[in-house]
Design a protein around this motif. Sequence first.
Motif, PDB file in Angstrom:
ATOM      1  N   LEU A 274       0.850  -1.189   0.000  1.00  0.00           N
ATOM      2  CA  LEU A 274       0.000   0.000   0.000  1.00  0.00           C
ATOM      3  C   LEU A 274       0.888   1.241   0.000  1.00  0.00           C
ATOM      4  O   LEU A 274       1.640   1.478   0.960  1.00  0.00           O
ATOM      5  CB  LEU A 274      -0.899   0.011   1.231  1.00  0.00           C
ATOM      6  N   VAL A 275       0.789   2.023  -1.056  1.00  0.00           N
ATOM      7  CA  VAL A 275       1.605   3.233  -1.196  1.00  0.00           C
ATOM      8  C   VAL A 275       0.762   4.430  -0.790  1.00  0.00           C
ATOM      9  O   VAL A 275      -0.321   4.675  -1.347  1.00  0.00           O
ATOM     10  CB  VAL A 275       2.103   3.396  -2.645  1.00  0.00           C
ATOM     11  N   GLY A 276       1.258   5.167   0.198  1.00  0.00           N
ATOM     12  CA  GLY A 276       0.540   6.338   0.672  1.00  0.00           C
ATOM     13  C   GLY A 276       1.318   7.608   0.433  1.00  0.00           C
ATOM     14  O   GLY A 276       2.452   7.596  -0.057  1.00  0.00           O
ATOM     15  N   GLU A 277       0.728   8.724   0.799  1.00  0.00           N
ATOM     16  CA  GLU A 277       1.379  10.028   0.618  1.00  0.00           C
ATOM     17  C   GLU A 277       2.620  10.193   1.493  1.00  0.00           C
ATOM     18  O   GLU A 277       3.523  10.960   1.170  1.00  0.00           O
ATOM     19  CB  GLU A 277       0.379  11.139   0.928  1.00  0.00           C
ATOM     20  N   ARG A 278       2.655   9.433   2.615  1.00  0.00           N
ATOM     21  CA  ARG A 278       3.772   9.596   3.548  1.00  0.00           C
ATOM     22  C   ARG A 278       4.522   8.290   3.836  1.00  0.00           C
ATOM     23  O   ARG A 278       5.211   8.185   4.849  1.00  0.00           O
ATOM     24  CB  ARG A 278       3.269  10.190   4.868  1.00  0.00           C
ATOM     25  N   GLY A 279       4.406   7.340   2.959  1.00  0.00           N
ATOM     26  CA  GLY A 279       5.131   6.094   3.192  1.00  0.00           C
ATOM     27  C   GLY A 279       4.428   4.908   2.561  1.00  0.00           C
ATOM     28  O   GLY A 279       3.416   5.054   1.873  1.00  0.00           O
ATOM     29  N   THR A 280       4.976   3.715   2.800  1.00  0.00           N
ATOM     30  CA  THR A 280       4.450   2.485   2.205  1.00  0.00           C
ATOM     31  C   THR A 280       4.304   1.415   3.280  1.00  0.00           C
ATOM     32  O   THR A 280       5.253   1.130   4.022  1.00  0.00           O
ATOM     33  CB  THR A 280       5.385   1.967   1.097  1.00  0.00           C
ATOM     34  N   LEU A 281       3.138   0.835   3.357  1.00  0.00           N
ATOM     35  CA  LEU A 281       2.898  -0.324   4.215  1.00  0.00           C
ATOM     36  C   LEU A 281       3.064  -1.584   3.369  1.00  0.00           C
ATOM     37  O   LEU A 281       2.480  -1.697   2.287  1.00  0.00           O
ATOM     38  CB  LEU A 281       1.487  -0.290   4.802  1.00  0.00           C
ATOM     39  N   ILE A 282       3.868  -2.513   3.865  1.00  0.00           N
ATOM     40  CA  ILE A 282       4.090  -3.771   3.170  1.00  0.00           C
ATOM     41  C   ILE A 282       3.528  -4.896   4.026  1.00  0.00           C
ATOM     42  O   ILE A 282       3.915  -5.055   5.192  1.00  0.00           O
ATOM     43  CB  ILE A 282       5.582  -4.002   2.882  1.00  0.00           C
ATOM     44  N   ALA A 283       2.604  -5.664   3.451  1.00  0.00           N
ATOM     45  CA  ALA A 283       1.991  -6.790   4.152  1.00  0.00           C
ATOM     46  C   ALA A 283       2.452  -8.067   3.451  1.00  0.00           C
ATOM     47  O   ALA A 283       2.001  -8.375   2.344  1.00  0.00           O
ATOM     48  CB  ALA A 283       0.477  -6.672   4.127  1.00  0.00           C
ATOM     49  N   ASP A 284       3.375  -8.784   4.074  1.00  0.00           N
ATOM     50  CA  ASP A 284       3.896 -10.019   3.493  1.00  0.00           C
ATOM     51  C   ASP A 284       2.953 -11.173   3.798  1.00  0.00           C
ATOM     52  O   ASP A 284       2.577 -11.403   4.953  1.00  0.00           O
ATOM     53  CB  ASP A 284       5.288 -10.329   4.043  1.00  0.00           C
ATOM     54  N   GLY A 285       2.583 -11.914   2.749  1.00  0.00           N
ATOM     55  CA  GLY A 285       1.644 -13.010   2.876  1.00  0.00           C
ATOM     56  C   GLY A 285       0.577 -12.877   1.813  1.00  0.00           C
ATOM     57  O   GLY A 285       0.624 -11.980   0.966  1.00  0.00           O
ATOM     58  N   GLU A 286      -0.413 -13.757   1.852  1.00  0.00           N
ATOM     59  CA  GLU A 286      -1.469 -13.731   0.844  1.00  0.00           C
ATOM     60  C   GLU A 286      -2.815 -13.377   1.438  1.00  0.00           C
ATOM     61  O   GLU A 286      -3.630 -12.746   0.787  1.00  0.00           O
ATOM     62  CB  GLU A 286      -1.516 -15.076   0.127  1.00  0.00           C
ATOM     63  N   ALA A 287      -3.076 -13.813   2.663  1.00  0.00           N
ATOM     64  CA  ALA A 287      -4.335 -13.484   3.318  1.00  0.00           C
ATOM     65  C   ALA A 287      -4.152 -13.279   4.811  1.00  0.00           C
ATOM     66  O   ALA A 287      -4.944 -12.624   5.455  1.00  0.00           O
ATOM     67  CB  ALA A 287      -5.364 -14.588   3.073  1.00  0.00           C
TER      68      ALA A 287
END
Length: 362
Positions: A274-287
């Motif tokens: 998830l790319v946001g205006e102030r950074g990126t959240l990375i969620a490793d996995g599929e569900a």
Amino acid sequence: MLRAVVIGAGFAGEGHTRALQHAGVEVVALCGRELPVVEARATALGVPHASTDWCATLERLRPEIIALATPAALRRDVIEAAVALDCHLYCDKPLATTTAEARALCSLVESTSLRHAFAATRRYDPSVVWLAELVAQGTIGAITKATYQVRAHLAPPLPWSWALSLEQGGGLLNGHFPHLLSILERVLAGPVCAATGKAAFAISQAPVLPGIHDFRDWGARADTLTPDELAQAEWRECDADTSYEAQLRFDTPTGEVSVALVSGPSVTAGQLRLVGERGTLIADGEAAFRIFLDGKELPIPSRLTAALPALDGGCQDRWAALAQDFVADIRGEPHAPYLTFHDGVRYQEAAEAIRRGHIWVH
């Protein structure tokens, strides 16, 4: 006490039964195709009646709830009977085999006061709930775009199953894609509003083998197929999608967000970015995810893990979470929003557009 009849004695039938029992519903009958299989499953689950005649069972027992855990091709007759008997509906995905049928079934149940739940349940995973909270808190500002990569795909050799037949409601876009949409809608706090893409069809035929009663048998037999079995088996035509790519748009509180989704053999590791205006959240996995911000893991709060029913640590917990909200709604008790047949129609429309290479705008 509310009573339920579960139709379908496979993996989902067992899941629906345990979920409803956990929510305080008495499951009074389990229905399926083969009596020895149904009787064994009913006994194991503590269900008093086992039957191969769902229609007669409904007429005799008149339950308040019917759970649909069958292939989608068997939905219409049961849903029509449920409406006639004034029964609430807990239905697995997909809602139907086609968009037209899904719309008709949704219209039928929405013309009544009956409650209806659609079981795209991975949205209940605590990691998904945590990711949604982080987004809502503005951890990275407004989301501008996202990518979602998952490894799920169907590859030969696989035994023949309804899951390889579009006419029966099979294919990844029918069985897998609804889960991913439910995750994305929860995380982004808004509905999918447009979809297009393409699907691959890697399996044209599959061997018909005895002794396959549900999803677990199907997966296990795929790992033990021998050359002799493949040579001697009857082969049946298959037409279900086996992988897909999609371009999606979501209507979120901060504006439209585009998501590029890939599900297939080209993916080496599952990840939602998830790319946001102030950074990126990375969620490793599929569900079920491990979530990172700037290389630092953001652990799932224990309160979210504790809020999920603890039955098996996987699918069963999520079925039970949906059942809790659904049953509470029937009883007129406070409950969280849950997916309904209306959502099943939207998801089917998006899936059908991707499979055909069309553009869908909701």
